[in-house]
Design a protein around this motif. Structure first.
Motif, short mmCIF file in Angstrom:
data_model
loop_
_atom_site.label_atom_id
_atom_site.label_comp_id
_atom_site.label_asym_id
_atom_site.label_seq_id
_atom_site.Cartn_x
_atom_site.Cartn_y
_atom_site.Cartn_z
N UNK A 59 0.85 -1.20 0.00
CA UNK A 59 0.00 0.00 0.00
C UNK A 59 0.88 1.25 0.00
N UNK A 60 1.92 1.20 0.83
CA UNK A 60 2.83 2.35 0.93
C UNK A 60 3.50 2.62 -0.40
N UNK A 61 3.62 1.58 -1.18
CA UNK A 61 4.27 1.67 -2.47
C UNK A 61 3.27 2.08 -3.56
N UNK A 62 2.02 2.32 -3.12
CA UNK A 62 1.01 2.76 -4.08
C UNK A 62 0.42 1.63 -4.90
N UNK A 63 0.58 0.41 -4.42
CA UNK A 63 0.01 -0.73 -5.14
C UNK A 63 -1.17 -1.28 -4.34
N UNK A 64 -2.32 -1.37 -4.96
CA UNK A 64 -3.49 -1.87 -4.25
C UNK A 64 -3.64 -3.38 -4.37
N UNK A 65 -3.98 -4.00 -3.25
CA UNK A 65 -4.23 -5.45 -3.27
C UNK A 65 -5.39 -5.75 -4.22
N UNK A 66 -5.32 -6.85 -4.92
CA UNK A 66 -6.44 -7.24 -5.77
C UNK A 66 -7.01 -8.58 -5.28
N UNK A 67 -7.90 -9.13 -6.05
CA UNK A 67 -8.55 -10.38 -5.62
C UNK A 67 -7.53 -11.48 -5.36
N UNK A 68 -6.53 -11.55 -6.22
CA UNK A 68 -5.51 -12.58 -6.04
C UNK A 68 -4.77 -12.40 -4.73
N UNK A 69 -4.50 -11.16 -4.37
CA UNK A 69 -3.83 -10.89 -3.10
C UNK A 69 -4.62 -11.48 -1.93
N UNK A 70 -5.91 -11.17 -1.93
CA UNK A 70 -6.74 -11.68 -0.84
C UNK A 70 -6.87 -13.20 -0.90
N UNK A 71 -7.00 -13.72 -2.09
CA UNK A 71 -7.10 -15.17 -2.22
C UNK A 71 -5.86 -15.85 -1.66
N UNK A 72 -4.71 -15.28 -1.99
CA UNK A 72 -3.46 -15.87 -1.53
C UNK A 72 -3.40 -15.86 -0.01
N UNK A 116 -9.18 -16.97 7.70
CA UNK A 116 -9.41 -16.98 6.26
C UNK A 116 -10.72 -16.28 5.95
N UNK A 117 -11.72 -16.56 6.75
CA UNK A 117 -13.02 -15.93 6.52
C UNK A 117 -12.94 -14.43 6.69
N UNK A 118 -12.15 -13.99 7.66
CA UNK A 118 -12.10 -12.54 7.86
C UNK A 118 -11.35 -11.86 6.71
N UNK A 119 -10.41 -12.57 6.11
CA UNK A 119 -9.75 -12.01 4.93
C UNK A 119 -10.77 -11.80 3.82
N UNK A 120 -11.64 -12.77 3.68
CA UNK A 120 -12.63 -12.68 2.62
C UNK A 120 -13.61 -11.54 2.89
N UNK A 121 -13.96 -11.36 4.15
CA UNK A 121 -14.84 -10.23 4.48
C UNK A 121 -14.14 -8.91 4.16
N UNK A 122 -12.86 -8.87 4.47
CA UNK A 122 -12.09 -7.66 4.21
C UNK A 122 -12.08 -7.36 2.70
N UNK A 123 -11.93 -8.42 1.95
CA UNK A 123 -11.93 -8.26 0.49
C UNK A 123 -13.26 -7.68 0.02
N UNK A 124 -14.33 -8.19 0.59
CA UNK A 124 -15.63 -7.68 0.17
C UNK A 124 -15.84 -6.24 0.57
N UNK A 139 -13.61 -4.09 0.64
CA UNK A 139 -12.86 -3.23 -0.29
C UNK A 139 -13.49 -3.27 -1.68
N UNK A 140 -14.74 -3.70 -1.69
CA UNK A 140 -15.50 -3.73 -2.93
C UNK A 140 -14.93 -4.65 -4.01
N UNK A 141 -14.25 -5.69 -3.56
CA UNK A 141 -13.76 -6.68 -4.52
C UNK A 141 -14.68 -7.89 -4.42
N UNK A 142 -15.02 -8.43 -5.56
CA UNK A 142 -15.90 -9.60 -5.56
C UNK A 142 -15.08 -10.88 -5.48
N UNK A 143 -15.48 -11.77 -4.57
CA UNK A 143 -14.81 -13.07 -4.50
C UNK A 143 -14.90 -13.76 -5.86
N UNK A 144 -13.83 -14.42 -6.25
CA UNK A 144 -13.82 -15.08 -7.54
C UNK A 144 -14.05 -16.58 -7.37
#
Length: 325
Positions: free
Chosen positions: A101-114, A128-136, A138-143
């Motif tokens: 984030x500090x580097x200006x790069x935003x996590x994407x779905x793959x980041x959260x999946x990993x 793991x579940x809380x990571x998925x909630x966090x992803x959601x 951030x307005x990212x849809x689970x894949x």
RNA sequence: ACCCCAUAAU
């Protein structure tokens, strides 16, 4: 650069990191600028061969130099995340998120999946579940991958009911299960010894494959390997062999893994003559057996109370100079 | 299709 990258990638996938680094050096010496992909590939390689520190080192190297084409990108961070969490360092992995984030790069779905996968593999389901909630949030849809990770986690816990429920929920949302997900379920049922369900899921898997082919999506060797494994799991090596026929019909040649899977199927059934038949068949098709192939045969022969045969295989290994571990 | 995530052989 593209050419160098693929060569490097080849070595990385074989776990030949010293060779990969050599090419990397050559490319720099020849004045060919590495790109982000070059570094990414190397990071993946170090992750695969269990050298997370070297992987981290590469990120530092990328950050130091100011070639715009070789800046760390999402994939860089994703791969490093994977390398770190695979090799046991979850804390470092989590710190990486802040770093990116500090580097200006935003996590994407793959980041959260990993990340979710890293937790799930450690049995930390709630994390793991809380990571998925966090992803959601951030307005990212689970894949589909996200679902696969969760389904796998549930199956590992032996909770095939919830796993199946999730698959059905996906279905209702218009996402039919893919082959990977079906196989995850198969594996779950197999370990929970629910063979009636294994059959059902296999049927389903076959029809998914059929649909893929009809839609012009070509299946690869892995997909067929999954099906073969499914039939072996269902204790039907005969059908497993018929899958090989199908794949040949698609112009695909079975690899060592597939042959070994079928051999293990016949071994489980105590049909060592058939196991050997497959073994010779693979030789005829110029597919070399590896140590796992032999291990499987040896296991089969001892299980079938034929220790002298097992020993013959052991000798065969020596002739072929394959180390018997 | 130069590089990232779930599922394939003891």
């Amino acid at each position: 650069a593209v050419c160098y990258n693929s060569v490097i990638n080849g070595f990385c996938e074989q776990g030949q990191m010293q060779a990969a680094m050599q090419i990397f050096q050559v490319m720099k010496d020849k004045g060919c600028q590495p790109t982000s992909s070059t570094f990414n590939t190397l990071i993946k390689g170090y992750g695969l061969s269990g050298q997370p520190l070297e992987a981290k080192q590469l990120l530092n190297e990328m950050a130091k130099q100011d070639n715009k084409k070789a800046k760390p990108n999402v994939r860089t961070y994703n791969m490093l995340l994977n390398a770190l969490s695979r090799n046991g360092n979850l804390d470092d992995a989590l710190n990486l998120i802040a770093l990116m984030r500090a580097d200006g790069v935003n996590p994407n779905v793959v980041t959260y999946n990993t990340m979710a996968n890293a937790f799930a593999k450690k049995g930390l389901t709630s994390k793991a579940e809380s990571v998925i909630r966090e992803m959601q949030s951030s307005k990212l849809r689970p894949s589909e991958h996200t679902c696969g990770i969760v389904i796998n986690g549930l199956c590992e816990e032996g909770d095939t009911e919830r796993a199946l429920a999730l698959v059905q929920r996906m279905n209702l949302q218009g996402i039919p299960p893919n082959l990977v997900i079906l196989n995850t379920l198969l594996k779950g049922y197999g370990r929970a010894l629910q063979f009636h369900r294994v059959e059902q899921v296999l049927e389903k898997a076959k029809s998914v494959l059929q649909q893929m082919l009809e839609a012009g999506i070509s299946a690869d060797v892995t997909i067929y390997g999954i099906l073969v494994k499914g039939y072996v799991r269902a204790q039907d090596p005969q059908k497993a062999e018929s899958v090989v026929q199908d794949m040949r019909g698609q112009g695909l040649a079975p690899n060592v893994i597939i042959y070994t899977t079928i051999i293990s199927g016949w071994c489980n059934a105590g049909r060592m003559d058939d196991a050997l038949r497959i073994y010779t068949e693979m030789a005829e098709h110029h597919v070399a057996p590896n140590s796992r192939t032999f291990q499987t045969l040896i296991w089969g022969f001892s299980e079938a109370k034929l220790p002298n045969k097992a020993e013959e295989v052991l000798q065969l290994m020596e002739v072929q100079r394959i180390s018997a571990k």
